[in-house]
Each structure stands twice: as structure tokens, then as C-alpha cells.
Design a protein around this motif. Structure first.
Motif, PDB file in Angstrom:
ATOM      1  N   LEU A 154       0.831  -1.203   0.000  1.00 18.52           N
ATOM      2  CA  LEU A 154       0.000   0.000   0.000  1.00 18.52           C
ATOM      3  C   LEU A 154       0.865   1.252   0.000  1.00 18.52           C
ATOM      4  N   VAL A 158       0.383   4.319  -2.678  1.00 16.71           N
ATOM      5  CA  VAL A 158       0.090   5.700  -2.290  1.00 16.71           C
ATOM      6  C   VAL A 158       1.221   6.629  -2.715  1.00 16.71           C
ATOM      7  N   TRP A 161       1.109   7.285  -6.410  1.00 14.65           N
ATOM      8  CA  TRP A 161       0.041   8.229  -6.745  1.00 14.65           C
ATOM      9  C   TRP A 161       0.474   9.670  -6.464  1.00 14.65           C
ATOM     10  N   SER A 188      -4.063   8.951 -11.986  1.00 10.85           N
ATOM     11  CA  SER A 188      -4.714   9.016 -10.673  1.00 10.85           C
ATOM     12  C   SER A 188      -5.896   8.055 -10.591  1.00 10.85           C
ATOM     13  N   ASP A 191      -4.317   4.646 -10.273  1.00  7.31           N
ATOM     14  CA  ASP A 191      -3.608   4.547  -8.991  1.00  7.31           C
ATOM     15  C   ASP A 191      -4.585   4.400  -7.830  1.00  7.31           C
ATOM     16  N   LEU A 192      -5.659   5.178  -7.858  1.00  5.79           N
ATOM     17  CA  LEU A 192      -6.658   5.085  -6.791  1.00  5.79           C
ATOM     18  C   LEU A 192      -7.383   3.744  -6.834  1.00  5.79           C
ATOM     19  N   ILE A 195      -4.960   1.341  -5.219  1.00  7.02           N
ATOM     20  CA  ILE A 195      -5.004   1.547  -3.768  1.00  7.02           C
ATOM     21  C   ILE A 195      -6.245   0.876  -3.188  1.00  7.02           C
TER      22      ILE A 195
END
Length: 225
Positions: A154, A158, A161, A188, A191-192, A195
Motif C-alpha cells: 500500500l 500511495v 500516486w 490518478s 492509482d486510486l 489503492i
């Protein structure tokens, strides 16, 4: 603001690389997809060497730091990556495949420079954001291929990102580049999503096989069977 965003990106990506190296050696795997790693190596070594010779500013030293970290991530790929592939892929074939990706990555990077030139920032920015978008998608693909979060983190997700969002603001919004804004925002989104996948996996570990959470080599798997 420019210095802050440049430093933020540099720190965030350095965290990505350090964590990728740590996880790679800890779990005997590689923590960055090889296609993305190859493009990173080509970009960072190309611009580290050029910028240190021509304009040794903050970004030049950041690029050199990343380029050196790439070497260690590449070591984890060549040392442990063979175990991620089917048995019919021999080690010589695996090595040849890895080398071919690295060579191709340099050729692609130099084609951007041939098209746009070193002057200005188009070659560096366009290639960086395209390979960043590829990496964002490949991290999700790696999660799927490994059937879970094995060799992933994680913290990497993060930091990646944030490390991409900072130059999206700097080069895209502040410098008014529609291409960078578009590709940066797409990064983004992916990436989100990645995540979110890792958070879901963390909260539902029972949904994944043991070897999809903790990395083992084939021989270790046989011993535990």
C-alpha cells in the motif's frame, strides 16, 4: 511552489523505489512490472546523464537517485522473476526477454528525443507520463496475475500516486499542458483503483491463497506441501 512539487515527487518516488527493493529481497520476487521498470530505467538514466552534464539542478540529482535505485530493482527481477513464469520458460529465455525489454525501452525513449528534441520539455514529459500511465495499469495487472497482493505494498501504491500527482500539477496545471493533465488524471484514476484493491485485499485476506499473499519460490512451495 515549483521546488516544493519537484521535491515532493522526488521523495514520493524514492519511497516507491526503496520499498520495491525491500519487498523484492524480502519476499523473493520483484515489486515493479518489468515493462514499467524498463521504461523507468531508460528515462531516468537518459535524463540523469544529460541533465547532470548540462543543467545539474535538483531534478538531475533526483533522476540519478532513481536511476541507481532502478539497478537494485532490476536485480530482484533477474534474480527472482523467473519463478513468476510458466515452467517452459527457460532461464536463458527469461534473461533474453528481460534484456530485450530494457533495450527496447531505451530505443523508445530515444525515439521521443528524436521526435521532440532535448530542448524544451516535451520528450521528457510526454514519455514520462505515458510510461507512468502504463505502470499504473500494470500494477493492477500484477495484482490480478498474482491472484492477490504478494510482493506489493500500500505504501508503494500511495507514494506512486502522490509522486505522479505532484508533476501533474506542476507540468500540467501550472504549465498548462493538456496532454499532461489528461494522462496525469488517468494515472490518478488507475492509482486510486489500485489503492482500493490493496485496501480490499488487506481487509479480506481469506479471499486469497496463502501464496498470493506471501511470496514463496517453487521449491519452498514443494517443501510446505
Amino acid at each position: 511552489m515549483d521546488l516544493f512539487l519537484t521535491a515532493l515527487s522526488g521523495i514520493a518516488w524514492t519511497i516507491v523505489y526503496i520499498q520495491a527493493i525491500r519487498l523484492g529481497f524480502k519476499y523473493k520476487t520483484y515489486a515493479m512490472p518489468i515493462a514499467a521498470l524498463g521504461l523507468n530505467i531508460a528515462w531516468e538514466w537518459t535524463y540523469a546523464v544529460h541533465d547532470l552534464a548540462v543543467d545539474p539542478g535538483v531534478q538531475a540529482w533526483v533522476n540519478l537517485t532513481w536511476a541507481l535505485a532502478d539497478v537494485f530493482i532490476l536485480v530482484t527481477f533477474f534474480r527472482y522473476g523467473r519463478h513468476e513464469l510458466p515452467g517452459f520458460i527457460s532461464r536463458p529465455l527469461f534473461i533474453a526477454w528481460g534484456v530485450a525489454i530494457i533495450v527496447t525501452s531505451f530505443l523508445i525513449q530515444w525515439l521521443f528525443i528524436a521526435e521532440f528534441g532535448m530542448a524544451g520539455n516535451k520528450a521528457a514529459a510526454y514519455s514520462a507520463f505515458l510510461q507512468n500511465l502504463l505502470m499504473s495499469g500494470l500494477f493492477i495487472a500484477m495484482f490480478v496475475a498474482r491472484r492477490g497482493p504478494r510482493g506489493q505494498s500500500l505504501l508503494i501504491a500511495v507514494a506512486k500516486w502522490i509522486g505522479t500527482l505532484a508533476p501533474t500539477i506542476l507540468i500540467g496545471f501550472l504549465a498548462n499542458s493538456v496532454f499532461v493533465i489528461g494522462t496525469g488524471l488517468l494515472c490518478s484514476v488507475f492509482d486510486l483503483a489500485y489503492i482500493g484493491l490493496l485496501l480490499w485485499a488487506k481487509r479480506n485476506p481469506g479471499r486469497f491463497p496463502v501464496d498470493a499473499v506471501h511470496s514463496t519460490t517453487p521449491s519452498e512451495s514443494l517443501k510446505s506441501a
